[in-house]
Scaffold this active site. Structure first.
Site, PDB file in Angstrom:
ATOM      1  N   ASP A 337     -44.858 -36.963 -39.230  1.00  0.00           N
ATOM      2  CA  ASP A 337     -44.126 -36.882 -40.498  1.00  0.00           C
ATOM      3  C   ASP A 337     -44.081 -38.275 -41.115  1.00  0.00           C
ATOM      4  O   ASP A 337     -44.128 -39.283 -40.402  1.00  0.00           O
ATOM      5  CB  ASP A 337     -42.701 -36.358 -40.284  1.00  0.00           C
ATOM      6  CG  ASP A 337     -41.960 -36.172 -41.593  1.00  0.00           C
ATOM      7  OD1 ASP A 337     -42.247 -35.189 -42.294  1.00  0.00           O
ATOM      8  OD2 ASP A 337     -41.126 -37.019 -41.934  1.00  0.00           O
ATOM      9  N   GLU A 339     -42.231 -40.851 -44.282  1.00  0.00           N
ATOM     10  CA  GLU A 339     -41.316 -41.098 -45.394  1.00  0.00           C
ATOM     11  C   GLU A 339     -42.081 -41.984 -46.373  1.00  0.00           C
ATOM     12  O   GLU A 339     -42.798 -42.911 -45.968  1.00  0.00           O
ATOM     13  CB  GLU A 339     -40.038 -41.792 -44.925  1.00  0.00           C
ATOM     14  CG  GLU A 339     -39.227 -40.992 -43.908  1.00  0.00           C
ATOM     15  CD  GLU A 339     -38.799 -39.627 -44.407  1.00  0.00           C
ATOM     16  OE1 GLU A 339     -38.694 -39.442 -45.644  1.00  0.00           O
ATOM     17  OE2 GLU A 339     -38.592 -38.727 -43.571  1.00  0.00           O
ATOM     18  N   HIS A 478     -34.996 -36.094 -42.828  1.00  0.00           N
ATOM     19  CA  HIS A 478     -35.496 -37.160 -43.710  1.00  0.00           C
ATOM     20  C   HIS A 478     -35.584 -38.518 -43.014  1.00  0.00           C
ATOM     21  O   HIS A 478     -35.462 -39.556 -43.676  1.00  0.00           O
ATOM     22  CB  HIS A 478     -34.666 -37.269 -44.994  1.00  0.00           C
ATOM     23  CG  HIS A 478     -34.805 -36.066 -45.886  1.00  0.00           C
ATOM     24  ND1 HIS A 478     -36.035 -35.598 -46.324  1.00  0.00           N
ATOM     25  CD2 HIS A 478     -33.889 -35.229 -46.416  1.00  0.00           C
ATOM     26  CE1 HIS A 478     -35.853 -34.533 -47.081  1.00  0.00           C
ATOM     27  NE2 HIS A 478     -34.561 -34.279 -47.150  1.00  0.00           N
ATOM     28  N   ASP A 483     -37.891 -35.861 -37.913  1.00  0.00           N
ATOM     29  CA  ASP A 483     -38.565 -34.708 -38.505  1.00  0.00           C
ATOM     30  C   ASP A 483     -39.779 -34.296 -37.674  1.00  0.00           C
ATOM     31  O   ASP A 483     -40.030 -33.105 -37.461  1.00  0.00           O
ATOM     32  CB  ASP A 483     -39.012 -35.030 -39.939  1.00  0.00           C
ATOM     33  CG  ASP A 483     -37.853 -34.987 -40.926  1.00  0.00           C
ATOM     34  OD1 ASP A 483     -36.709 -34.809 -40.483  1.00  0.00           O
ATOM     35  OD2 ASP A 483     -38.086 -35.138 -42.132  1.00  0.00           O
TER      36      ASP A 483
END
Length: 504
Positions: A337, A339, A478, A483
């Protein structure tokens, strides 16, 4: 099993008040809990622990307890400190050098020292870091731990000349279409890889398995269909406006069937959107595997981001390993994942947003065994909106490795594995772009837990937190590693529920 509650109850016994859970060994219907303590313990402590353990195994299982007295070695403590700093205090980790972490262990605890440059120490509170780490060490290694942050004269910063990245020219790949059956009668002979679609892809055909299908009606009453298609190289969401002569035939298409979509890939609302003009049945050739593009070889060693082993005593397959499907157990997967600074993951939509954090875990034998996590240096300001969503601000990225360095290490971490992500097409486009600038081609087989969940489950929506709630998984949404970690758990459960993985 809830390891936190288990340990809280175990530690009520005097000889086990600082005990830690090393692991749980499952043999048939017997679960052996192996505990480590640095205190003298009695057989009464062992009997108490066995009685507590009985409450934490499924029905039909018996519990046994082995207790070992152990004092940690300094090297093991130092390794844990480095991993802990990298995850929780990246600024401190970024400004410590080889040999800057020192630990001395003994019976009942120990001491540690972390050295950083004076110029960098102004960016964080040394007392806060030392106190937090002391508490964490007490939980991990037992005993009382005292530590401090020492200052050294030298600074970590040094000026490096940037090297020009090599230029790589990409060509679109394609494969022959087999088992063609007409609906619209496009008669395509070959299909382009979904991963190779770009804004210039006009009058092209894609071919893959239907992962999701939905019928809708436009404002003027016209019927159209939304498909999610996968060919193993990537996934595509496409719209098809049906004709009167074909609408009933298209309605009969089922999830899991293979179809061909012929149309255009165009920029719509700032992003790429595929609109199909024709739909037909067709499959990739028998035994089709996506052909990889030429890439730089896998790096010989990690340079900036080191993976670390992890144990998760709450993994849902702890007592049901035999129930996992073979295609999950017999292959490795990297679940990841990101960000980012925003949602633009295509150069066609203007300046692409930046990766600011990556988190991943590796699944081996159906279990989560390694983690890979890092902040990523960012040359642009982090917006207040992104900070509000992720909790990441610019100060947390100071000293973080450059995106090219992280992608090289991530490429090594993914070697020999298939990739998994939730809403995978969003994240993989960032990875392929920034890794591609350095010559690394992420052509791994890709699974999407969002579309996998749409096939297996019936939920109000398929957001990650909704799917996680379905399986009673709690996590810090998040943040990249959290995640990725819960996505891995979801992926394992979906494979179990489906009794195997989707073909694409």
């Amino acid at each position: 099993m809830k390891s936190k509650a288990f340990l809280e109850e175990i530690r009520k016994s005097e000889g086990l008040e600082r005990a830690i859970l090393k692991d749980i060994v499952v043999e048939g219907s017997r679960a052996t809990f192996r505990l480590i303590t640095d205190k003298s313990y009695s057989q009464g402590d062992v009997k108490y622990a066995a009685k507590v353990s009985e409450k934490y195994v499924p029905a039909g299982f018996t519990a046994e307890v082995n207790v070992m007295k152990s004092v940690p070695e300094g090297a093991a403590v130092e390794k844990f400190i480095k991993e802990y700093l990298a995850k929780n205090y990246p600024v401190v980790s970024a400004f410590s050098e080889e040999g800057d972490v020192y630990a001395e262990a003994g019976a009942g605890g120990g001491n540690f020292v972390i050295r950083v440059g004076k110029d960098e120490a102004v960016r964080f509170s040394g007392a806060e870091v030392a106190d937090a780490l002391s508490k964490e060490l007490a939980l991990r290694f037992c005993g009382v731990w005292n530590g401090e942050i020492e200052l050294r004269e030298s600074s970590r910063y040094e000026i490096k000349e940037e090297e020009e990245p090599e230029e790589y020219v990409l060509t679109s790949r394609n494969f022959p279409i087999a088992d063609y059956i007409p609906i619209d009668g496009a008669k395509p002979a070959r299909a382009i890889y979904i991963a190779d679609l770009n804004s210039e892809a006009q009058d092209v055909t894609v071919c893959g398995s239907v992962m999701y299908m939905e019928e809708r009606t436009s404002k003027n009453g016209k019927t159209f269909f939304i498909f999610t298609l996968s060919d193993g190289s990537g996934q595509l969401r496409a719209a098809y406006f049906s004709k009167k002569a074909t609408v009933e035939k298209v309605r009969k298409i089922q999830r899991g069937e293979f179809i061909c979509l012929t149309g255009n890939n165009e920029i719509y609302n700032g992003g790429l959107s595929f609109t199909a003009k024709q739909v037909d049945y067709g499959t990739p050739p028998e035994g089709f595997e996506p052909e990889p593009r030429p890439s730089l070889p896998v790096p010989a060693r990690y340079k900036k981001v080191m993976p670390v082993a992890i144990d998760d005593y709450e993994q849902s397959d702890l007592f049901g390993k035999e129930a996992l499907p073979e295609d999950l157990v017999n292959r490795d997967f990297v679940v990841f994942d990101l960000e980012t600074t925003g949602l633009n993951n295509s150069e066609a939509g203007g300046m692409m947003d930046r990766i600011i954090e990556i988190g991943a875990v590796r699944i081996h034998g159906g279990r989560i065994v390694q983690k890979f996590a890092s902040f990523v240096a960012c040359p642009v300001k982090i917006s207040d909106e992104i900070t509000k969503i992720t909790g990441i601000d610019g100060s947390m990225l100071v000293g973080a490795p450059e995106v090219g360095e992280v992608m090289a290490d991530f490429y090594k971490f993914c070697d020999g594995a298939a990739l998994v992500a939730h809403n995978a097409q969003f994240d993989i486009k960032f990875v392929r772009h920034y890794a591609g600038l350095g010559g690394y081609r992420f052509e791994h087989r890709l699974y999407d837990t969002l579309t996998f969940a749409q096939v297996v489950l019936r939920l109000s929506n398929y957001k990650l937190n909704t799917v996680a709630d379905h399986y009673n998984f709690k996590f810090n949404h998040h943040r990249a590693f959290d995640d990725a970690f819960v996505t891995a758990k979801v992926f394992i459960e979906l494979a179990r529920t489906n009794k195997g993985l989707p073909r694409f």
